[in-house]
Design a protein around this motif. Structure first.
Motif, PDB file in Angstrom:
ATOM      1  N   GLN A  25       0.832  -1.207   0.000  1.00 58.45           N
ATOM      2  CA  GLN A  25       0.000   0.000   0.000  1.00 58.45           C
ATOM      3  C   GLN A  25       0.863   1.251   0.000  1.00 58.45           C
ATOM      4  O   GLN A  25       1.999   1.240   0.461  1.00 58.45           O
ATOM      5  N   ASP A  26       0.305   2.324  -0.523  1.00 60.68           N
ATOM      6  CA  ASP A  26       1.035   3.589  -0.606  1.00 60.68           C
ATOM      7  C   ASP A  26       1.127   4.302   0.740  1.00 60.68           C
ATOM      8  O   ASP A  26       2.069   5.049   0.978  1.00 60.68           O
ATOM      9  N   ASP A  27       0.124   4.113   1.601  1.00 61.11           N
ATOM     10  CA  ASP A  27       0.099   4.827   2.874  1.00 61.11           C
ATOM     11  C   ASP A  27       1.258   4.427   3.772  1.00 61.11           C
ATOM     12  O   ASP A  27       1.734   3.295   3.755  1.00 61.11           O
ATOM     13  N   VAL A  28       1.687   5.390   4.572  1.00 57.62           N
ATOM     14  CA  VAL A  28       2.678   5.156   5.613  1.00 57.62           C
ATOM     15  C   VAL A  28       1.896   4.976   6.907  1.00 57.62           C
ATOM     16  O   VAL A  28       1.049   5.807   7.254  1.00 57.62           O
ATOM     17  N   LEU A  29       2.140   3.885   7.610  1.00 56.79           N
ATOM     18  CA  LEU A  29       1.432   3.588   8.852  1.00 56.79           C
ATOM     19  C   LEU A  29       2.207   4.168  10.035  1.00 56.79           C
ATOM     20  O   LEU A  29       3.419   3.984  10.143  1.00 56.79           O
ATOM     21  N   VAL A  30       1.487   4.842  10.930  1.00 56.61           N
ATOM     22  CA  VAL A  30       2.108   5.478  12.089  1.00 56.61           C
ATOM     23  C   VAL A  30       1.375   5.032  13.339  1.00 56.61           C
ATOM     24  O   VAL A  30       0.146   5.021  13.379  1.00 56.61           O
ATOM     25  N   GLY A  31       2.131   4.650  14.356  1.00 56.35           N
ATOM     26  CA  GLY A  31       1.511   4.245  15.614  1.00 56.35           C
ATOM     27  C   GLY A  31       2.499   4.237  16.755  1.00 56.35           C
ATOM     28  O   GLY A  31       3.610   4.732  16.628  1.00 56.35           O
ATOM     29  N   ARG A  32       2.066   3.656  17.860  1.00 53.80           N
ATOM     30  CA  ARG A  32       2.853   3.689  19.098  1.00 53.80           C
ATOM     31  C   ARG A  32       3.298   5.124  19.402  1.00 53.80           C
ATOM     32  O   ARG A  32       4.437   5.385  19.747  1.00 53.80           O
ATOM     33  N   ILE A  33       2.355   6.033  19.245  1.00 51.75           N
ATOM     34  CA  ILE A  33       2.617   7.453  19.474  1.00 51.75           C
ATOM     35  C   ILE A  33       2.654   7.683  20.983  1.00 51.75           C
ATOM     36  O   ILE A  33       1.658   7.478  21.675  1.00 51.75           O
ATOM     37  N   ARG A  34       3.814   8.071  21.465  1.00 58.14           N
ATOM     38  CA  ARG A  34       4.033   8.231  22.906  1.00 58.14           C
ATOM     39  C   ARG A  34       4.902   9.454  23.176  1.00 58.14           C
ATOM     40  O   ARG A  34       5.697   9.848  22.341  1.00 58.14           O
ATOM     41  N   LYS A  35       4.779   9.981  24.369  1.00 56.73           N
ATOM     42  CA  LYS A  35       5.723  11.003  24.829  1.00 56.73           C
ATOM     43  C   LYS A  35       7.103  10.370  24.877  1.00 56.73           C
ATOM     44  O   LYS A  35       7.257   9.222  25.270  1.00 56.73           O
ATOM     45  N   ASP A  36       8.096  11.114  24.450  1.00 56.41           N
ATOM     46  CA  ASP A  36       9.476  10.649  24.528  1.00 56.41           C
ATOM     47  C   ASP A  36       9.956  10.877  25.960  1.00 56.41           C
ATOM     48  O   ASP A  36      10.179  12.010  26.374  1.00 56.41           O
ATOM     49  N   LEU A  37      10.077   9.804  26.708  1.00 52.94           N
ATOM     50  CA  LEU A  37      10.424   9.909  28.126  1.00 52.94           C
ATOM     51  C   LEU A  37      11.845  10.408  28.358  1.00 52.94           C
ATOM     52  O   LEU A  37      12.186  10.815  29.466  1.00 52.94           O
ATOM     53  N   SER A  38      12.671  10.390  27.310  1.00 58.71           N
ATOM     54  CA  SER A  38      14.044  10.889  27.468  1.00 58.71           C
ATOM     55  C   SER A  38      14.110  12.413  27.372  1.00 58.71           C
ATOM     56  O   SER A  38      15.164  13.004  27.590  1.00 58.71           O
ATOM     57  N   ASP A  39      12.982  13.055  27.048  1.00 54.64           N
ATOM     58  CA  ASP A  39      12.926  14.507  26.927  1.00 54.64           C
ATOM     59  C   ASP A  39      11.929  15.064  27.944  1.00 54.64           C
ATOM     60  O   ASP A  39      10.731  15.111  27.683  1.00 54.64           O
ATOM     61  N   PRO A  40      12.413  15.487  29.098  1.00 48.03           N
ATOM     62  CA  PRO A  40      11.501  15.979  30.143  1.00 48.03           C
ATOM     63  C   PRO A  40      10.788  17.276  29.780  1.00 48.03           C
ATOM     64  O   PRO A  40       9.818  17.651  30.430  1.00 48.03           O
ATOM     65  N   SER A  41      11.208  17.959  28.707  1.00 44.97           N
ATOM     66  CA  SER A  41      10.566  19.223  28.326  1.00 44.97           C
ATOM     67  C   SER A  41       9.188  19.007  27.699  1.00 44.97           C
ATOM     68  O   SER A  41       8.400  19.939  27.604  1.00 44.97           O
ATOM     69  N   GLY A  42       8.911  17.772  27.232  1.00 41.96           N
ATOM     70  CA  GLY A  42       7.623  17.500  26.602  1.00 41.96           C
ATOM     71  C   GLY A  42       7.552  17.914  25.146  1.00 41.96           C
ATOM     72  O   GLY A  42       6.491  17.904  24.530  1.00 41.96           O
ATOM     73  N   HIS A  43       8.690  18.271  24.553  1.00 36.60           N
ATOM     74  CA  HIS A  43       8.734  18.718  23.161  1.00 36.60           C
ATOM     75  C   HIS A  43       8.910  17.572  22.172  1.00 36.60           C
ATOM     76  O   HIS A  43       8.850  17.793  20.969  1.00 36.60           O
TER      77      HIS A  43
END
Length: 89
Positions: free
Chosen positions: A39-57
């Motif tokens: 398929q042409d679509d790019v699948l994106v998941g497991r979207i999580r805060k990056d715990l190694s970046d305490p700034s939340g950016h």
């Protein structure tokens, strides 16, 4: 520039052309390379805060795509299709 939430990223990705959000925590279902195959679509998941970046950016996510199908050739065609629209704007 400012912190971003998982929900904000999920909403942005859901509106992005050519991107399909596959992020079902309840069923533990996330993008798998086999699902992206053919398929042409790019699948994106497991979207999580990056715990190694305490700034939340930062956000961490898993991305799967059919590299042979969605590789440089298809990307080049899709970009070329957008150019006339951008030139007119």
């Amino acid at each position: 520039e400012k912190p971003i939430s998982e929900d904000q990223v999920r909403a942005i990705m859901a509106r992005a052309p050519g991107v399909k959000v596959v992020d079902d925590r309840a069923r533990n279902y996330f993008p798998m390379p086999i699902d992206a195959s053919g398929q042409d679509d790019v699948l994106v998941g497991r979207i999580r805060k990056d715990l190694s970046d305490p700034s939340g950016h930062s956000i961490s996510m898993f991305v799967a795509a059919d590299q042979l199908l969605k590789g440089a050739a298809l990307n080049a065609v899709q970009i070329a299709e957008l150019l006339p629209q951008r030139m007119m704007a």
